[in-house]
Design a protein around this motif. Sequence first.
Motif, PDB file in Angstrom:
ATOM      1  N   ILE A 164     -35.906 -36.539  -0.366  1.00 28.88           N
ATOM      2  CA  ILE A 164     -35.393 -35.381  -0.788  1.00 28.88           C
ATOM      3  C   ILE A 164     -34.974 -34.281   0.590  1.00 28.88           C
ATOM      4  O   ILE A 164     -35.576 -34.129   1.406  1.00 28.88           O
ATOM      5  CB  ILE A 164     -36.705 -34.599  -1.654  1.00 28.88           C
ATOM      6  N   GLU A 196     -33.127 -31.264  -0.282  1.00 26.93           N
ATOM      7  CA  GLU A 196     -32.926 -29.957  -0.890  1.00 26.93           C
ATOM      8  C   GLU A 196     -33.644 -30.098  -2.202  1.00 26.93           C
ATOM      9  O   GLU A 196     -33.420 -30.984  -2.952  1.00 26.93           O
ATOM     10  CB  GLU A 196     -31.423 -29.545  -0.976  1.00 26.93           C
ATOM     11  N   GLU A 197     -34.342 -29.169  -2.552  1.00 28.98           N
ATOM     12  CA  GLU A 197     -35.097 -28.878  -3.692  1.00 28.98           C
ATOM     13  C   GLU A 197     -35.092 -27.502  -4.159  1.00 28.98           C
ATOM     14  O   GLU A 197     -35.858 -26.792  -3.374  1.00 28.98           O
ATOM     15  CB  GLU A 197     -36.371 -29.679  -3.777  1.00 28.98           C
ATOM     16  N   GLN A 198     -34.579 -27.034  -5.018  1.00 29.78           N
ATOM     17  CA  GLN A 198     -34.360 -25.664  -5.465  1.00 29.78           C
ATOM     18  C   GLN A 198     -34.314 -25.448  -6.957  1.00 29.78           C
ATOM     19  O   GLN A 198     -33.971 -26.378  -7.617  1.00 29.78           O
ATOM     20  CB  GLN A 198     -33.130 -25.091  -4.918  1.00 29.78           C
ATOM     21  N   THR A 199     -34.862 -24.406  -7.472  1.00 35.38           N
ATOM     22  CA  THR A 199     -34.824 -24.012  -8.713  1.00 35.38           C
ATOM     23  C   THR A 199     -33.904 -23.272  -9.041  1.00 35.38           C
ATOM     24  O   THR A 199     -33.429 -22.373  -8.028  1.00 35.38           O
ATOM     25  CB  THR A 199     -36.313 -23.312  -9.549  1.00 35.38           C
ATOM     26  N   THR A 250     -34.812 -27.794 -12.144  1.00 36.11           N
ATOM     27  CA  THR A 250     -34.923 -28.202 -10.616  1.00 36.11           C
ATOM     28  C   THR A 250     -33.766 -29.142 -10.235  1.00 36.11           C
ATOM     29  O   THR A 250     -33.850 -29.995 -10.774  1.00 36.11           O
ATOM     30  CB  THR A 250     -36.425 -28.703 -10.591  1.00 36.11           C
ATOM     31  N   LYS A 275     -32.520 -31.318  -7.015  1.00 29.65           N
ATOM     32  CA  LYS A 275     -32.821 -32.457  -5.858  1.00 29.65           C
ATOM     33  C   LYS A 275     -31.488 -32.806  -5.419  1.00 29.65           C
ATOM     34  O   LYS A 275     -30.721 -33.343  -6.209  1.00 29.65           O
ATOM     35  CB  LYS A 275     -33.865 -33.174  -6.068  1.00 29.65           C
ATOM     36  N   LEU A 309     -30.893 -35.811  -2.675  1.00 24.76           N
ATOM     37  CA  LEU A 309     -31.740 -37.144  -2.023  1.00 24.76           C
ATOM     38  C   LEU A 309     -30.799 -37.878  -1.453  1.00 24.76           C
ATOM     39  O   LEU A 309     -29.540 -38.011  -1.913  1.00 24.76           O
ATOM     40  CB  LEU A 309     -32.388 -37.905  -3.164  1.00 24.76           C
ATOM     41  N   SER A 340     -29.956 -34.814  -8.423  1.00 21.90           N
ATOM     42  CA  SER A 340     -30.923 -35.107  -9.608  1.00 21.90           C
ATOM     43  C   SER A 340     -31.177 -33.402 -10.031  1.00 21.90           C
ATOM     44  O   SER A 340     -31.536 -32.706  -9.172  1.00 21.90           O
ATOM     45  CB  SER A 340     -32.265 -35.556  -9.147  1.00 21.90           C
ATOM     46  N   ASN A 355     -34.987 -33.936 -12.724  1.00 19.53           N
ATOM     47  CA  ASN A 355     -35.540 -35.613 -12.609  1.00 19.53           C
ATOM     48  C   ASN A 355     -34.705 -36.460 -13.285  1.00 19.53           C
ATOM     49  O   ASN A 355     -35.022 -37.579 -13.722  1.00 19.53           O
ATOM     50  CB  ASN A 355     -37.096 -35.743 -12.933  1.00 19.53           C
TER      51      ASN A 355
END
Length: 139
Positions: A9, A11-14, A75, A77, A79, A90, A93
Amino acid sequence: MTDKPKLIIYEEQTFKVGEDTFIDSAAENNNAVVFEDNCETGYFYAVDRNDDLKVLDGLHIYNVSNVTEKHKPSTLKILWTEDESKAFLSINNYYHAVFDFKNKAGYCRNGFPETTNSWTKIKERKLTDTLIDDLSKNK
């Protein structure tokens, strides 16, 4: 021994579907992608960072008007494979799109739009679960 691919991962952002959103991710080898929600549609782009973020290819992810739970936060992501040749998008998920920089290919769930650019070297752009399994292995 497990044959499970390793995705990292970056980047991961809401975010909220239908709100102006711009999320980018670059690998150390300069492969780069951008997710954009312009309040009407969501798109995932392969970009050339050496040419002022020139778009190499774009993949349609959704029309805001068709998303049923847009009032809820999502959310996102981005990857990358260990060799940084493939970027996966993603949302909640669920894989929506993949760019394969090594083979100059982009795939999304609806296969839209047809490619008209010189960067993309494939014709069939529809992303399936089987294709995700194949792409997520470092080959």
